[in-house]
Design an enzyme around this catalytic site. Sequence first.
Site, PDB file in Angstrom:
ATOM      1  N   CYS A  37      -3.316   4.796  -4.225  1.00 27.23           N
ATOM      2  CA  CYS A  37      -4.055   6.007  -3.831  1.00 27.23           C
ATOM      3  C   CYS A  37      -3.723   7.149  -4.774  1.00 27.23           C
ATOM      4  O   CYS A  37      -3.862   8.312  -4.426  1.00 27.23           O
ATOM      5  CB  CYS A  37      -3.753   6.362  -2.379  1.00 27.23           C
ATOM      6  SG  CYS A  37      -2.031   6.727  -2.093  1.00 27.23           S
ATOM      7  N   ASP A  63       0.845  -1.213   0.000  1.00 21.80           N
ATOM      8  CA  ASP A  63       0.000   0.000   0.000  1.00 21.80           C
ATOM      9  C   ASP A  63       0.876   1.258   0.000  1.00 21.80           C
ATOM     10  O   ASP A  63       1.008   1.935   1.011  1.00 21.80           O
ATOM     11  CB  ASP A  63      -0.906  -0.024   1.251  1.00 21.80           C
ATOM     12  CG  ASP A  63      -1.796   1.216   1.338  1.00 21.80           C
ATOM     13  OD1 ASP A  63      -2.106   1.808   0.286  1.00 21.80           O
ATOM     14  OD2 ASP A  63      -2.165   1.594   2.469  1.00 21.80           O
TER      15      ASP A  63
HETATM   16  N1  SAH Z   1      -0.878   1.094   4.701  1.00 26.85           N
HETATM   17  C1  SAH Z   1      -0.787   2.211   5.611  1.00 26.85           C
HETATM   18  C2  SAH Z   1      -0.631   3.528   4.888  1.00 26.85           C
HETATM   19  C3  SAH Z   1       0.592   3.603   3.990  1.00 26.85           C
HETATM   20  S1  SAH Z   1       1.134   5.238   3.711  1.00 26.85           S
HETATM   21  C4  SAH Z   1      -2.004   2.204   6.551  1.00 26.85           C
HETATM   22  O1  SAH Z   1      -3.008   1.525   6.276  1.00 26.85           O
HETATM   23  O2  SAH Z   1      -1.941   2.898   7.571  1.00 26.85           O
HETATM   24  C5  SAH Z   1       2.610   5.036   2.847  1.00 26.85           C
HETATM   25  C6  SAH Z   1       3.808   4.649   3.704  1.00 26.85           C
HETATM   26  O3  SAH Z   1       4.866   4.378   2.800  1.00 26.85           O
HETATM   27  C7  SAH Z   1       4.350   5.720   4.661  1.00 26.85           C
HETATM   28  O4  SAH Z   1       4.427   5.182   5.940  1.00 26.85           O
HETATM   29  C8  SAH Z   1       5.781   6.018   4.134  1.00 26.85           C
HETATM   30  O5  SAH Z   1       6.719   6.190   5.197  1.00 26.85           O
HETATM   31  C9  SAH Z   1       6.091   4.769   3.383  1.00 26.85           C
HETATM   32  N2  SAH Z   1       7.057   4.879   2.289  1.00 26.85           N
HETATM   33  C10 SAH Z   1       7.163   5.835   1.340  1.00 26.85           C
HETATM   34  N3  SAH Z   1       8.124   5.510   0.445  1.00 26.85           N
HETATM   35  C11 SAH Z   1       8.621   4.308   0.831  1.00 26.85           C
HETATM   36  C12 SAH Z   1       9.621   3.430   0.311  1.00 26.85           C
HETATM   37  N4  SAH Z   1      10.286   3.737  -0.811  1.00 26.85           N
HETATM   38  N5  SAH Z   1       9.857   2.296   0.969  1.00 26.85           N
HETATM   39  C13 SAH Z   1       9.189   1.963   2.097  1.00 26.85           C
HETATM   40  N6  SAH Z   1       8.237   2.746   2.621  1.00 26.85           N
HETATM   41  C14 SAH Z   1       7.959   3.900   2.002  1.00 26.85           C
END
Ligand code: SAH
Length: 398
Positions: free
Chosen positions: A343, A303
């Site tokens: 999203c 996600d």
């Molecule tokens: N699934 C979560 C929401 C995800 S939001 C829920 O239900 O609460 C997206 C997340 O991706 C954020 O926490 C951000 O820190 C992380 N993120 C962004 N880029 C990333 C990357 N390249 N590798 C790992 N995490 C990443």
Amino acid sequence: MAVRVTPVAERAIRSGHPWVFENSIREMSRQAPAGSTAVIFDRKDRFMAVGLLDPESPIRVRILQEGSPAELGEALFRERIRQSLELRSPLVRRSDTTGYRMVSGEGDRFPGLVIDRYGAGVVVKSYTPAWLPWLPDLLPVLRELEGVESIVHLPSRRLLNDPAVPEALREPVQLLGPAPEDGFPFLEEGLHFRAHPRVGHKTGFYLDQRENRSRVRRLAKDARVLNAFSYTGGFSVAAAAGGAREVTSLDLSGPALHEAERHFTLNRASAPRARHRIIEGDAFEKLEALGQAGERFDLVIVDPPSFARERGQEDDALGAYAALTRLALPLLDPGGILVQASCTARIEADTFFHIVLDTARRMHSPLDEIERTGHPPDHPIRHPEGAYLKCLFARNRG
Ligand code: SAH
């Protein structure tokens, strides 16, 4: 102030579209600050709609009401919030779920404004400075809601870059009650979470994934689960509560993972069995490393954040989704389930589903669809640009 627009824009407004773009304005009676009332008239000088002016944005007017005049202010906001709560009444009435989106911007005819409820806390987030002058009219309506003890206002990133936004409003502002020292505690389907509006994403939690978390919970019995882009572990805790044996939360953010760990501890009673493992790092790299290490899972959740915030980034976003599918599939045991979400509003649902399924086919690792999901009822959609969330549940044919 009076606004006149192009014929194309007139048609769009009549069909209910809530935005008037800068380049569709033919005539504006005067310059005015953000949040001024804009009254839109058609070519025959008949009233069309009333909205809020945003002089620095390409979305120049956000429409609050079309077809009949309305006086903007407390009474209108009270009526609109009543309607929003009514639309969500099954959710609002639940005692095991106290976190939900009360107002979802355009979808609830509060264009550019989000209001989330977390237990006794309310978070108001403005995505346009046009709402700032109206906060004093909104506040009494929120204060009188049953059980509300604390209200905080958050500026969106867009407000931080607007020279017209007063310095004081570029920070979170406590509008009622004490600032929550340790986030707002709330329940989701009986599970305990905390939203951290001041430091978190969105308003502190991803409420939009509630129903997908619930689906994961139902699919997680005895599973080994990988939750990539876990943020504060919403899906991880849901999987554990559904009977998962082991859950791995993977995210780039150390503080988010720390909070995921805490959410796990808070819910020990609902998930006595599950082990929680944390991996901090870039998901693209770590997924590959997990595959190379021969790790396999029964359920893999992917996600990621939005990949195309601006026009022109759509192809890169599709490439990133395909790459994530390619990295996730080898991690699935035969019969294992992939849960992949997007999203990115600029990528349409069908395009996203196609890219995931097609990537799997090309890898000779076909997926059998279980379900395609969209928005939950507290995130209603009233215009095409408002549809952003889609998620595929599919099983590895093995
Ligand atoms: N699934 C979560 C929401 C995800 S939001 C829920 O239900 O609460 C997206 C997340 O991706 C954020 O926490 C951000 O820190 C992380 N993120 C962004 N880029 C990333 C990357 N390249 N590798 C790992 N995490 C990443």
